[in-house]
Design a protein around this motif. Sequence first.
Motif, PDB file in Angstrom:
ATOM      1  N   HIS A  12     -21.779 -76.767  55.762  1.00  0.00           N
ATOM      2  CA  HIS A  12     -22.345 -76.244  54.743  1.00  0.00           C
ATOM      3  C   HIS A  12     -22.048 -77.019  53.400  1.00  0.00           C
ATOM      4  N   GLU A  89     -28.879 -74.150  45.326  1.00  0.00           N
ATOM      5  CA  GLU A  89     -29.875 -74.072  46.628  1.00  0.00           C
ATOM      6  C   GLU A  89     -29.091 -73.782  47.921  1.00  0.00           C
ATOM      7  N   GLY A  94     -28.907 -69.765  47.371  1.00  0.00           N
ATOM      8  CA  GLY A  94     -30.037 -69.679  48.267  1.00  0.00           C
ATOM      9  C   GLY A  94     -31.175 -70.203  47.604  1.00  0.00           C
ATOM     10  N   ALA A  97     -33.265 -67.135  45.145  1.00  0.00           N
ATOM     11  CA  ALA A  97     -32.177 -66.238  44.509  1.00  0.00           C
ATOM     12  C   ALA A  97     -32.779 -66.003  42.985  1.00  0.00           C
ATOM     13  N   ALA A 168     -25.680 -62.907  45.224  1.00  0.00           N
ATOM     14  CA  ALA A 168     -26.912 -63.624  46.207  1.00  0.00           C
ATOM     15  C   ALA A 168     -26.446 -64.763  47.016  1.00  0.00           C
ATOM     16  N   THR A 169     -25.005 -65.245  46.303  1.00  0.00           N
ATOM     17  CA  THR A 169     -24.217 -65.955  47.188  1.00  0.00           C
ATOM     18  C   THR A 169     -23.665 -65.522  48.453  1.00  0.00           C
ATOM     19  N   HIS A 171     -24.999 -62.894  49.878  1.00  0.00           N
ATOM     20  CA  HIS A 171     -25.795 -62.736  50.937  1.00  0.00           C
ATOM     21  C   HIS A 171     -26.366 -64.032  51.587  1.00  0.00           C
ATOM     22  N   HIS A 172     -26.403 -65.195  50.896  1.00  0.00           N
ATOM     23  CA  HIS A 172     -26.979 -66.425  51.576  1.00  0.00           C
ATOM     24  C   HIS A 172     -25.741 -66.893  52.318  1.00  0.00           C
TER      25      HIS A 172
END
Length: 172
Positions: A12, A89, A94, A97, A168-169, A171-172
Amino acid sequence: LQEVMVDFWYNHFNVYSGKGRDRLLVAAYERDAIRPHVLGRFRDLLGATARDPAMLFYLDNWQNTAPGSPGARGRFQGLNENYARELMELHTLGVDAGYTQQDVIALARIFTGWGLQRNQQQTGNSSGFYFDAKRHDFSDKVFLGQTIKGSGESEGDQALDILARSPATAHH
């Protein structure tokens, strides 16, 4: 489980060993930035990778300099958005976002001066990270709708906190 998580997080927060100096830094990156944090808090891992010489070199943040700053000279002459963009990104929010190019620029300005120490006497530590205040943009920034006061190295920690807390993090 720990080895699976090391593999996952190393992938990652990838750095490419074929890029110059990184071939010498990747072993320490895995040992010092990834392994100690694989079963811990994401924010701690995020901070460790942000300050690691392998990441700083790979995504060119070691050159990221506020234009017109006292340290702007030679290869240190302007903003480098590579790390800021990849941080949002790939590492956190992501690609979809909803952040803007202005957020990328603000984050790059936040991380100006985050670089590599030239020698241990420069910082008194052996981590390889060095914050160069002469290359930092000390103006206030608006990042993802939040104002970050120009305060030096701690701006980066505030931005990492914002990114780590973002839905968003997660979720990503």
